[in-house]
Motif scaffolding. Structure first.
Motif: not given
Length: 697
Positions: A338-353
């Protein structure tokens, strides 16, 4: 007349309800989960579904339920205030654990706190050796004092776990009886009743978890049964267990340790049933919902099961190398990654871009930004709306309206502008990152288990599984993807194809070369008698009972075991030779090597799976859907820089019965959307399944 069955599965975003009649035809209903009281969504959703089709609560023969209530209690650390009574010198077994590091190079990783704080872990004087001999008698005056101390601390539950109680439970039973005399209503778990097996930490942890979630599960089931009665559903309630079998609600309330991973198991059983019906020997089930994605293996018609796993602590993944982060449970469970990936998973850009997807999720509330419920962070659902994969007016049959403009705006502001790319390119990149995360789960149950995923078909379901499956399969070299009818609520469908099951075990240590056949026969007979008694109590006849034997073995000196089938029929001297050969084969398949014939193989424990086959209305399965009167629609969808925006046919499942279509194609249904990328072929099979060929034959 009670002529329908109901399957209910709770997810982080939606609660799925499926109603099946005598012919095998089904009715589906998808409603938002009510996280403050999950039972409310079930009763209100079921009442609505029954009313919409002219049915009543009295028509329901049984309700089958998969729930995450127990696992949520552990993940959120909201279980009962629990005390532990153990042998003097073993107070800190829960603290020491197995000294594993799930993240080898993370020097800042901390173990999650124990479920029983140290002041509530109390010792008593007693000692029993590994063969069950009493070395030091139990001090009952000390037992009374320890019980009084825990009661003064106002514990809600007590666990009892003494050294080597699996070999002799007399001292544990004496403590149990003393607790019941002093506090008859106390929630109580005893290790010799919960897990009569060797390994102190695993036995203690499993027993404590049973106590920790027992009051929460009990209250939930009481509430659910009451809510069902309010809509005139008084039929039996059966719970899905982590091992893929059903159990009566009364048994689940007493032994909730078996329903910790109840939620994900039903879909795998559904995939197993589908594979058998379609004549497929090897499939990988892939279930992607709103918060997580899960994969499991079905090989030679059998579900792959793990004998222990970890829950809580932030991860659950099938890799044997990734363990130690959570709390150990040594009970049979479907071997899920099981991994934390679903339709509600939040997309972000980290400090390294670098773009990141999950594991944080927007859940059902506020949900993705396009839901318009106050969400502010872009999610995978927002990305798929931007890509044209999801119809903003069609989700859950149109009951959930999406605001596409909000998805475009939030992805532009929080992802695309930071990466210096267009909105569509950013959305497609997030889609690929999410797919890569989920491919890890598929590899964890296949290649990391010595299986080649290219030899398997991929059964995709869940609200988002069919949207990602074809692209993931092509990346892995999997040639066939199967999307069953009612794929978005398929875990609820899987409940309807499950049987009542009990999984029993006991430690039994002997070297295969000197196996005492008579003692082994007696041990098996005791387990089988116990299993039959349980199923008889549930109303099953001998004709409905199926017993399956397995055994755990290892090379002498190894700390961990492998499970192999035990031959049916009489146990003879040849049984030992069979077990030794079967263990060598499994060891080589799992680890790539086997020891020579001079290396002693040791039998460690006996395991019995006992199922009661339900005499229920399973029917022959759904018929192929009718060909729609309306012609296919079309909209623009984005398939990366290679293909860009493409005019894409928008079909209903019935359109696939007319001919073989070549992607890109999008199939829209009430409960999910299936995306077929360019170059792939898609059609319906005789059972109404969508079958996607990822490469040309």
């Amino acid at each position: 007349m009670k002529n329908i069955r109901v399957g209910v599965d709770i997810g982080g975003t939606f609660t799925d309800i499926v109603i099946m009649d005598k012919t095998g035809e089904i009715i589906t209903k998808k409603v938002s989960s009510t996280v403050d009281n999950y039972a409310r969504a079930i009763s209100t959703g079921l009442a609505a579904a029954l009313g919409e089709h002219g049915l009543a609560g009295g028509d329901v023969a049984e309700v089958l339920h998969g729930t995450t209530v127990a696992s949520n209690a552990i993940l959120e650390m909201k279980g009962a205030r629990t005390g532990l009574i153990t042998t003097k010198g073993f107070r800190d077994v829960l603290e020491l654990r197995l000294l594993r590091m799930p993240k080898l190079y993370d020097l800042h990783w901390d173990k999650p706190p124990t479920l029983v704080s140290r002041e509530l872990r109390l010792e008593v004087t007693e000692r029993i050796d590994a063969k069950g001999k009493v070395l030091a008698p139990l001090d009952m005056d000390e037992v009374d004092a320890v019980i009084d101390q825990l009661l003064a601390e106002k514990v809600e539950a007590i666990s009892v776990c003494l050294l080597h109680a699996y070999a002799n439970d007399a001292h544990e039973i004496a403590i149990r009886d003393a607790i019941r005399r002093k506090a008859p209503e106390m929630v109580l778990s005893v290790s010799s009743e919960v897990l009569p097996e060797i390994k102190e930490y695993e036995r203690t942890s499993t027993t404590v978890i049973n106590s920790y979630v027992k009051p929460i599960v009990g209250r939930y089931l009481t509430s659910l049964i009451g809510d069902l009665k309010s809509i005139e559903v008084t039929s039996p309630l059966l719970l899905m267990q982590s091992n893929g079998g059903l159990t009566p609600a009364e048994t689940a309330a007493e032994m909730p340790v078996h329903i910790i991973e109840s939620g994900p198991a039903a879909g795998v059983i559904g995939a197993q049933s589908l594979a058998r019906r379609a004549g497929l020997d090897k499939v990988i089930s892939f279930d992607m919902g709103g918060t997580t994605a899960k994969a499991a293996l079905v090989e030679d018609g059998k579900v792959s099961r793990a004998e222990e796993y970890s829950v809580g602590g932030g991860i659950m993944i099938g890799s044997r190398l990734m363990s130690g982060a959570g709390y150990a449970l040594k009970v049979p469970a479907i071997d899920l990654a099981e991994v934390g990936a679903g339709g509600g998973s939040i997309i972000a850009v980290d400090a390294g871009g670098v773009p990141q997807v999950g594991p944080e999720s927007a859940g059902s509330f506020p949900g993705p930004v396009c839901y318009g419920l106050g969400g502010t962070e872009p999610t995978i659902t927002d990305a798929n709306v931007v890509l044209g994969y999801i119809n903003p007016t069609h989700l859950a049959g149109g009951s959930v309206k999406l605001d596409a403009a909000k998805s475009h705006a939030v992805l532009r502001e929080k992802v695309a502008s930071k990466l210096g790319v267009g909105v569509a390119h950013a959305a497609y990149g997030a889609h690929l990152v999410a797919a890569a995360n989920m491919i890890r789960a598929i590899k964890a149950v296949s290649s990391e288990r010595g299986r080649d995923p290219r030899e398997f078909g991929l059964v995709a379901f869940g609200g988002n599984g069919p949207l990602f499956a074809a692209g993931m399969a092509r990346s892995l070299g999997i040639r066939t993807v199967i999307v069953p009818p009612a794929a978005g609520v398929f875990s609820s469908v899987g409940l309807l194809f499950s049987d009542v099951e009990y999984h029993l075990s006991r430690s039994y240590r002997q070297v295969i070369g000197t196996l005492d056949t008579a003692a082994l026969v007696a041990a098996w007979n005791a387990l089988e008698s116990q299993a039959r008694d349980k199923l008889h109590a549930d109303g099953f006849t001998d004709a409905q009972i199926v017993l399956t034997r397995t055994a755990k073995l290892h090379y002498r000196g190894q700390a961990y075991e492998l499970t192999v089938p035990m031959p049916d029929g009489p146990i003879t001297a040849e049984t030992a030779a069979h077990l030794g050969d079967a263990f060598g084969d499994e060891h080589e398949r799992t680890y790539g090597h086997r020891a020579g014939p001079e290396e002693p193989v040791e039998l460690v424990s006996l395991n019995l799976s006992a199922s009661g086959e339900l005499d229920t209305m399973r029917g022959a399965g759904r018929k192929a859907p009718p060909i729609p009167a309306d012609p296919p629609g079309e909209r623009q969808a984005y398939f990366g820089t290679t293909h860009g925006w493409m005019p894409t046919p928008i079909l209903l499942r019935g359109h696939l019965a007319e001919r073989v279509w070549t992607g890109p194609v999008i199939v829209e249904e009430y409960d999910c959307t299936c995306v077929v990328p360019p170059g792939m072929a898609v059609a319906l099979d005789e059972y109404g399944n969508i079958v996607i060929r990822t490469v040309a034959d």
